[in-house]
Design a protein around this motif. Structure first.
Motif, short mmCIF file in Angstrom:
data_model
loop_
_atom_site.label_atom_id
_atom_site.label_comp_id
_atom_site.label_asym_id
_atom_site.label_seq_id
_atom_site.Cartn_x
_atom_site.Cartn_y
_atom_site.Cartn_z
N MET A 193 -20.91 22.03 -3.91
CA MET A 193 -20.02 21.46 -2.90
C MET A 193 -19.18 20.32 -3.47
N SER A 194 -19.77 19.49 -4.31
CA SER A 194 -19.05 18.37 -4.88
C SER A 194 -17.92 18.83 -5.79
N LYS A 195 -18.15 19.90 -6.54
CA LYS A 195 -17.14 20.41 -7.46
C LYS A 195 -15.92 20.90 -6.70
N TYR A 196 -16.12 21.70 -5.67
CA TYR A 196 -14.99 22.29 -4.96
C TYR A 196 -14.32 21.29 -4.02
N TYR A 197 -15.11 20.38 -3.45
CA TYR A 197 -14.50 19.40 -2.56
C TYR A 197 -13.60 18.44 -3.33
N GLY A 198 -13.95 18.12 -4.58
CA GLY A 198 -13.11 17.23 -5.37
C GLY A 198 -11.70 17.78 -5.53
N LYS A 199 -11.58 19.08 -5.83
CA LYS A 199 -10.26 19.69 -5.95
C LYS A 199 -9.54 19.73 -4.61
N LEU A 220 -7.89 8.64 -1.49
CA LEU A 220 -8.70 9.62 -2.20
C LEU A 220 -10.10 9.09 -2.47
N THR A 221 -10.22 7.82 -2.81
CA THR A 221 -11.52 7.23 -3.09
C THR A 221 -12.42 7.25 -1.85
N ILE A 222 -11.87 6.84 -0.71
CA ILE A 222 -12.67 6.82 0.52
C ILE A 222 -13.11 8.22 0.90
N ARG A 223 -12.22 9.19 0.79
CA ARG A 223 -12.57 10.56 1.16
C ARG A 223 -13.64 11.14 0.24
N ARG A 224 -13.48 10.92 -1.04
CA ARG A 224 -14.48 11.44 -1.97
C ARG A 224 -15.83 10.77 -1.76
N TYR A 225 -15.81 9.46 -1.54
CA TYR A 225 -17.08 8.76 -1.40
C TYR A 225 -17.79 9.13 -0.11
N VAL A 226 -17.06 9.23 1.00
CA VAL A 226 -17.68 9.62 2.27
C VAL A 226 -18.31 11.00 2.14
N PHE A 227 -17.61 11.91 1.48
CA PHE A 227 -18.19 13.24 1.30
C PHE A 227 -19.44 13.19 0.44
N GLU A 228 -19.40 12.43 -0.66
CA GLU A 228 -20.57 12.35 -1.53
C GLU A 228 -21.75 11.71 -0.81
N LEU A 335 -7.25 17.56 -29.28
CA LEU A 335 -8.33 17.00 -28.47
C LEU A 335 -8.22 17.51 -27.04
N ALA A 336 -9.29 17.34 -26.30
CA ALA A 336 -9.30 17.78 -24.90
C ALA A 336 -8.36 16.91 -24.07
N GLU A 337 -7.94 17.45 -22.94
CA GLU A 337 -7.04 16.72 -22.05
C GLU A 337 -7.69 15.42 -21.59
N THR A 338 -6.87 14.38 -21.51
CA THR A 338 -7.38 13.09 -21.07
C THR A 338 -7.77 13.14 -19.60
N ARG A 339 -8.69 12.31 -19.21
CA ARG A 339 -9.17 12.25 -17.84
C ARG A 339 -9.15 10.80 -17.38
N ASP A 340 -8.95 10.64 -16.07
CA ASP A 340 -9.04 9.28 -15.54
C ASP A 340 -10.51 8.91 -15.37
N VAL A 341 -10.72 7.67 -15.00
CA VAL A 341 -12.09 7.16 -14.87
C VAL A 341 -12.61 7.27 -13.44
N PHE A 342 -11.92 8.05 -12.59
CA PHE A 342 -12.35 8.17 -11.21
C PHE A 342 -13.75 8.77 -11.13
N ALA A 343 -14.00 9.84 -11.91
CA ALA A 343 -15.32 10.47 -11.89
C ALA A 343 -16.40 9.51 -12.38
N GLU A 344 -16.05 8.65 -13.35
CA GLU A 344 -17.02 7.69 -13.85
C GLU A 344 -17.37 6.66 -12.78
N TRP A 402 -13.18 -0.08 -4.86
CA TRP A 402 -14.55 0.19 -5.28
C TRP A 402 -15.46 -1.01 -5.02
N TYR A 403 -14.91 -2.23 -5.17
CA TYR A 403 -15.74 -3.40 -4.90
C TYR A 403 -16.11 -3.50 -3.43
N ASN A 404 -15.19 -3.15 -2.54
CA ASN A 404 -15.50 -3.15 -1.10
C ASN A 404 -16.61 -2.15 -0.78
N ILE A 405 -16.59 -1.01 -1.47
CA ILE A 405 -17.64 -0.01 -1.27
C ILE A 405 -18.98 -0.55 -1.77
#
Length: 564
Positions: A193-199, A220-228, A335-344, A402-405
């Motif tokens: 569920m987490s994989k498909y909801y992220g997209k 996006l942060t609030i939606r992802r976090y509430v779902f998780e 090299l592989a495509e760069t990624r943001d640090v959102f997942a981290e 993120w600090y508020n969360i």
């Protein structure tokens, strides 16, 4: 009856349960004819595991973790103030960000902005609100699906437990097997569920067309976090706060889909909560580390022939043989495509919730998180330096929403830990029973004052209630008619008072820490003041120079006029 046995520790309750033999005949776990009564000594191992956290050490550990959360947040504010001063972003205003290009493309009108005094692209409410309503409805539907999956795991756990408990040879392992397999099933559904909801969340947020990158990332942060939160914590919240609380009594059990709701084992549901939490936390950390570290290797120049074959290189003729020379940008390209640090960030925040919100049920969670983070620090460094393309740097003064969360999770953790201790464990019932027996056992310790607690916590079910030819026992504070006795209501009042007292004391300590520890270290504040003073002096000097220059110009003009 002998109440001591080597290897059972000093806990009276688990000793009494394990050595009770045929003393307590328990009512069947279901109301079908195939279910049979059992003896409480058959679930000795469950009682021992539950009593490992039903003690005063858990209470003090929860207080310590709550204080640690406050200290951690204050320390982080001080650290980010230091970094912000070093990098010169303390006064950076993120509200002045540039407009996102996709916002301009999707706007259907123009509107005058009095702040900038010019017309800017604008999306009308008639076009924006239907998008908000659509995404909100879809998100509610997905959250409902998450709850349905959680209920499915609960039903599976109950079905497996009932099936195995009726087999005498597997009776003592029924609870463990059902809990472990349900935890693995829950973890699998969570990952999918987490994989498909992220997209889905990314596409929906882009479709809503936010003006600035800050608005887009916050939404996006609030939606992802509430779902998780729903995805990872729903089963844990059920076990910790709802399981075994509305079960009724033999002959009058509420049914869910025609099945009797599951009771908590001896010592409360805290042992099952610890099992579920250990599986989800450890499994999530392993899978996330594996996916974040191994996958970049597979698709980088060290692990993928496909990327190497796509790379165009320059062939240079040497004096002896033909050799291939790769430019730095060509080596970076494979090299592989760069990624943001959102997942981290998201992974750390979810782990932070496990460590703080449910630490009363699983005190080993901070240790697992520490070991995982020590390993992941080096793996992430290797990944971003050697396995991924260089990312584009962005300017910001802190970690934003993120600090508020983090702050909100810290406050929720205090209340949840108090609730778990009060309602999910047998710590308060045992303490209340021991307190009431103080007059009878004045010269004895706590373990001696708990004599008779197991028998006291088991209610009697008559043959008329159960439909059996024998009288059996069940875990409840009820009288012979199935109604709650006076001890139940007294205990309920004590539990509420404990939650209120616990949270007020801890919140007071947290507020004291917030007041005592300044957000900006004294050394950093001194540097900020020095920089401000120097800037003011430089500005004053510039003004003096400009005044002197203007005076000299006026004098030169006057002298020139006199000479003429």
């Amino acid at each position: 009856m002998k109440l001591s046995s080597p290897g059972l520790g000093d806990d009276y309750v688990s000793k009494h349960i394990c050595n009770s033999d045929k003393t307590y005949l328990m009512c069947p776990v279901c109301e079908d004819e195939e279910c049979h009564p059992y003896y409480i000594s058959d679930i000795c191992n469950i009682a021992q595991s539950a009593m490992s956290v039903n003690n005063g050490a858990t209470l003090f550990f929860c207080v310590f973790m709550s204080i640690w959360v406050a200290y951690f947040l204050e320390s982080w504010k001080r650290k980010q103030a230091l970094l912000g001063h070093i990098w010169g972003v303390l006064k950076f205003d993120q509200s002045d960000e540039q407009v996102r290009p996709t916002y301009t493309q999707n706007c259907d009108s123009w509107k005058y902005n009095p702040r900038t005094r010019r017309h800017e692209p604008y999306m009308t409410k008639r076009k924006r609100y239907p998008r908000f309503l659509t995404t909100f409805s879809l998100i509610l539907f997905i959250l409902a699906c998450v709850l349905m999956f959680a209920i499915a795991v609960i039903v599976y756990d109950l079905a497996v437990y009932l099936a195995l408990f009726d087999i005498p040879s597997l009776q003592k392992y029924a609870r463990w097997f059902s809990s472990i397999t349900a935890g693995i099933m829950s973890l699998t559904l969570i990952i999918i569920m987490s994989k498909y909801y992220g997209k889905f969340a990314v596409k929906m947020t882009e479709w809503e067309n936010y003006k600035t990158q800050l608005e887009y990332e916050n939404t996006l942060t609030i939606r992802r976090y509430v779902f998780e939160v729903f995805n990872f914590y729903s089963s844990l919240v059920y076990i910790g706060f709802f399981k075994g609380k509305f079960n009724g009594y033999p002959g009058n059990h509420p049914l869910v889909f025609g099945v009797k709701m599951e009771d908590c084992p001896p010592g409360g549901c805290i042992s099952e909560l610890a099992t579920q939490m250990a599986i989800i936390l450890a499994g999530k950390q392993f899978l996330f580390t594996f996916s974040q570290f191994v996958i970049p290797i597979m698709f980088s120049n060290r692990g993928s022939c496909w990327n190497r074959c796509k790379t165009k290189v320059e062939e240079v003729e040497g004096p002896f043989k033909k050799k291939t020379i790769k430019t730095p940008w060509e080596r970076d390209y494979v090299l592989a495509e760069t990624r943001d640090v959102f997942a981290e960030y998201l992974e750390m925040i979810i782990q932070y919730g496990f460590v703080t919100v449910f630490v009363a049920a699983f005190p080993l969670a901070p240790l697992l998180a520490l070991v995982n983070n020590l390993l992941e620090i080096r793996l992430d460094a290797f990944k971003f330096v050697a396995q991924l393309r260089r990312s584009t740097g962005l300017k910001c003064k802190d970690i934003g929403i993120w600090y508020n969360i983090l702050s909100a999770v810290g406050k929720i953790a205090i209340v949840c830990n108090a609730g778990i201790i009060a309602f999910s464990s047998d710590f308060l019932p045992m303490m209340l029973y021991a307190y009431e027996n103080t007059d009878e056992f004045k010269s004895r310790g706590l373990q001696e004052r708990l004599t008779g607690y197991v028998n006291f916590s088991l209610a009697y079910a008559s043959p008329q209630m159960t439909g059996l030819n024998i009288t059996c026992r069940y875990w409840a504070y009820r009288d012979e008619n199935g109604k709650h006795n006076f001890f139940f209501w007294k205990l309920f009042a004590v539990q509420l008072l404990f939650v209120i007292f616990f949270e007020h004391v801890v919140f007071g300590i947290v507020k004291l820490i917030d007041v005592v520890i300044p957000d900006i270290p004294g050394s950093v504040q001194l540097k900020i003041d020095i920089d401000a003073t120097i800037a003011k002096l430089v500005l004053d000097d510039d003004n003096t120079v400009m005044v002197d220059c203007s005076t000299m110009t006026e004098n030169n003009v006057a002298m020139h006029d006199r000479s003429r």
